[in-house]
Design an enzyme around this catalytic site. Structure first.
Site, PDB file in Angstrom:
ATOM      1  N   HIS A   1       8.635   6.702  -0.808  1.00  0.00           N
ATOM      2  CA  HIS A   1       7.474   6.497   0.054  1.00  0.00           C
ATOM      3  C   HIS A   1       6.434   7.527  -0.349  1.00  0.00           C
ATOM      4  CE1 HIS A   1       4.842   6.247   3.537  1.00  0.00           C
ATOM      5  NE2 HIS A   1       4.822   7.574   3.484  1.00  0.00           N
TER       6      HIS A   1
ATOM      7  N   THR B   1       4.009  -1.447  -4.513  1.00  0.00           N
ATOM      8  CA  THR B   1       5.090  -1.530  -3.518  1.00  0.00           C
ATOM      9  C   THR B   1       6.212  -2.448  -4.003  1.00  0.00           C
ATOM     10  OG1 THR B   1       3.402  -1.260  -1.809  1.00  0.00           O
ATOM     11  CG2 THR B   1       5.554  -2.046  -1.086  1.00  0.00           C
TER      12      THR B   1
ATOM     13  N   PHE C   1      11.007  -8.618   7.814  1.00  0.00           N
ATOM     14  CA  PHE C   1      11.903  -7.764   7.026  1.00  0.00           C
ATOM     15  C   PHE C   1      12.150  -6.396   7.666  1.00  0.00           C
ATOM     16  CE2 PHE C   1       7.587  -7.185   5.263  1.00  0.00           C
ATOM     17  CZ  PHE C   1       7.443  -5.807   5.357  1.00  0.00           C
TER      18      PHE C   1
ATOM     19  N   TYR D   1       6.706   3.505  10.252  1.00  0.00           N
ATOM     20  CA  TYR D   1       6.422   2.145   9.766  1.00  0.00           C
ATOM     21  C   TYR D   1       5.859   1.270  10.888  1.00  0.00           C
ATOM     22  CZ  TYR D   1       8.712   2.992   5.222  1.00  0.00           C
ATOM     23  OH  TYR D   1       9.030   3.445   3.960  1.00  0.00           O
TER      24      TYR D   1
ATOM     25  N   ASN E   1      12.542   0.428  -3.102  1.00  0.00           N
ATOM     26  CA  ASN E   1      11.546   0.859  -4.087  1.00  0.00           C
ATOM     27  C   ASN E   1      11.442   2.377  -4.230  1.00  0.00           C
ATOM     28  OD1 ASN E   1      10.318   1.312  -1.681  1.00  0.00           O
ATOM     29  ND2 ASN E   1       8.550  -0.001  -2.038  1.00  0.00           N
TER      30      ASN E   1
ATOM     31  N   ARG F   1       0.352   8.781  -5.145  1.00  0.00           N
ATOM     32  CA  ARG F   1       0.411   7.346  -4.801  1.00  0.00           C
ATOM     33  C   ARG F   1       0.414   6.497  -6.090  1.00  0.00           C
ATOM     34  NH1 ARG F   1       1.620   4.146  -0.455  1.00  0.00           N
ATOM     35  NH2 ARG F   1       0.516   2.188  -0.594  1.00  0.00           N
TER      36      ARG F   1
ATOM     37  N   LYS G   1      13.769   7.841  -0.995  1.00  0.00           N
ATOM     38  CA  LYS G   1      14.452   6.962  -0.043  1.00  0.00           C
ATOM     39  C   LYS G   1      15.969   7.006  -0.229  1.00  0.00           C
ATOM     40  CE  LYS G   1      10.604   3.750   0.673  1.00  0.00           C
ATOM     41  NZ  LYS G   1      10.204   2.325   0.743  1.00  0.00           N
TER      42      LYS G   1
ATOM     43  N   GLU H   1       1.485  12.193   8.378  1.00  0.00           N
ATOM     44  CA  GLU H   1       2.883  12.052   7.950  1.00  0.00           C
ATOM     45  C   GLU H   1       3.541  13.407   7.701  1.00  0.00           C
ATOM     46  OE1 GLU H   1       2.747   7.595   5.974  1.00  0.00           O
ATOM     47  OE2 GLU H   1       2.764   9.329   4.631  1.00  0.00           O
TER      48      GLU H   1
HETATM   49  P1  IDP Z   1       4.136   1.372   0.488  1.00  0.00           P
HETATM   50  O1  IDP Z   1       5.517   1.976   0.622  1.00  0.00           O
HETATM   51  O2  IDP Z   1       3.820   1.028  -0.944  1.00  0.00           O
HETATM   52  O3  IDP Z   1       3.058   2.192   1.155  1.00  0.00           O
HETATM   53  P2  IDP Z   1       4.006  -0.463   2.778  1.00  0.00           P
HETATM   54  O4  IDP Z   1       3.248  -1.753   2.813  1.00  0.00           O
HETATM   55  O5  IDP Z   1       3.507   0.674   3.598  1.00  0.00           O
HETATM   56  O6  IDP Z   1       4.151  -0.055   1.232  1.00  0.00           O
HETATM   57  O7  IDP Z   1       5.495  -0.816   3.191  1.00  0.00           O
HETATM   58  C1  IDP Z   1       6.423   0.201   3.484  1.00  0.00           C
HETATM   59  C2  IDP Z   1       7.757  -0.168   2.872  1.00  0.00           C
HETATM   60  O8  IDP Z   1       8.245  -1.364   3.473  1.00  0.00           O
HETATM   61  C3  IDP Z   1       7.705  -0.494   1.392  1.00  0.00           C
HETATM   62  O9  IDP Z   1       7.759   0.662   0.568  1.00  0.00           O
HETATM   63  C4  IDP Z   1       8.925  -1.361   1.209  1.00  0.00           C
HETATM   64  O10 IDP Z   1      10.124  -0.578   1.164  1.00  0.00           O
HETATM   65  C5  IDP Z   1       8.923  -2.143   2.514  1.00  0.00           C
HETATM   66  N1  IDP Z   1       8.221  -3.437   2.397  1.00  0.00           N
HETATM   67  C6  IDP Z   1       6.888  -3.663   2.475  1.00  0.00           C
HETATM   68  N2  IDP Z   1       6.598  -4.965   2.337  1.00  0.00           N
HETATM   69  C7  IDP Z   1       7.788  -5.593   2.154  1.00  0.00           C
HETATM   70  C8  IDP Z   1       8.174  -6.969   1.951  1.00  0.00           C
HETATM   71  O11 IDP Z   1       7.340  -7.889   1.908  1.00  0.00           O
HETATM   72  N3  IDP Z   1       9.511  -7.203   1.793  1.00  0.00           N
HETATM   73  C9  IDP Z   1      10.450  -6.213   1.841  1.00  0.00           C
HETATM   74  N4  IDP Z   1      10.147  -4.929   2.044  1.00  0.00           N
HETATM   75  C10 IDP Z   1       8.825  -4.610   2.190  1.00  0.00           C
HETATM   76 MG    MG Z   2       2.727   2.546   3.126  1.00  0.00          MG
END
Ligand code: IDP
Ligand code: MG
Length: 153
Positions: A115, A91, A57, A49, A112, A85, A9, A126
């Site tokens: 992805h 996450t 958010f 997304y 974080n 993963r 990212k 993807e």
């Molecule tokens: P993942 O990246 O672990 O698959 P997803 O639920 O697909 O998680 O969410 C995509 C991205 O959106 C996350 O990696 C994170 O950057 C962001 N994200 C997800 N949930 C939240 C939240 O509750 N607050 C802030 N950012 C979030």
């Molecule tokens: Mg995801």
């Protein structure tokens, strides 16, 4: 062999973590089969997304993912989707287990660092979203039989 997508990212690009992240996957025994730097835009992020577009958010997530270029990488290996993963970790970075990428490199839910695709089906979609067929390299793996036993292949 499975293939999966890992995106480094923008925040991790800015923080100079590209090499360390790639090194971890190489050390694990995963094979890099495609890689490029790209600037993501609103249109591709809305698709990527789609499950989050309605979340409060989303605007900050979108801005964060467009704040600098990303590194798009495709990795090949036995059960590569679940292995990568799990290497990413939870996450929410503050809850990610140490030893995972997020558990070692971040303190944030949004920021974080990576992805990763969450299933084989998602990985196929993807990879097709971010790479053209000719972006993938099919090259010999001389160490394959040191990385896996024959019954795993
Ligand atoms: P993942 O990246 O672990 O698959 P997803 O639920 O697909 O998680 O969410 C995509 C991205 O959106 C996350 O990696 C994170 O950057 C962001 N994200 C997800 N949930 C939240 C939240 O509750 N607050 C802030 N950012 C979030
Ligand atoms: Mg995801």
């Amino acid at each position: 062999m499975e293939r999966t997508l890992l995106i480094i990212k923008p925040g991790a690009v800015q923080r100079g973590l590209i090499g360390q992240i790639i090194t971890r996957l190489e050390n694990r025994g995963l094979k890099l089969v495609a890689m490029k730097m790209a600037q993501l835009d609103k249109d591709i992020l809305k698709v990527h997304y789609a499950h989050l577009v309605e979340k409060p958010f989303y605007p900050t997530l979108e801005a964060s993912m467009m704040a600098a270029p990303v590194i798009l990488t495709a990795w090949e290996g036995v059960q590569a989707v679940s292995v990568v993963r799990e290497m990413a970790g939870a996450t929410e970075g503050k809850k990610a287990v140490p030893g995972t990428l997020r558990g070692d490199f971040c303190m944030s839910h949004q920021e974080n660092v990576v992805h990763t695709s969450d299933s084989l089906e998602t990985a196929e979609k993807e990879l097709a979203r971010f790479f053209k067929p000719e972006d993938f390299f099919d090259y010999p793996s001389p160490l394959l039989y040191y990385l896996y036993s024959t019954d795993e292949l």
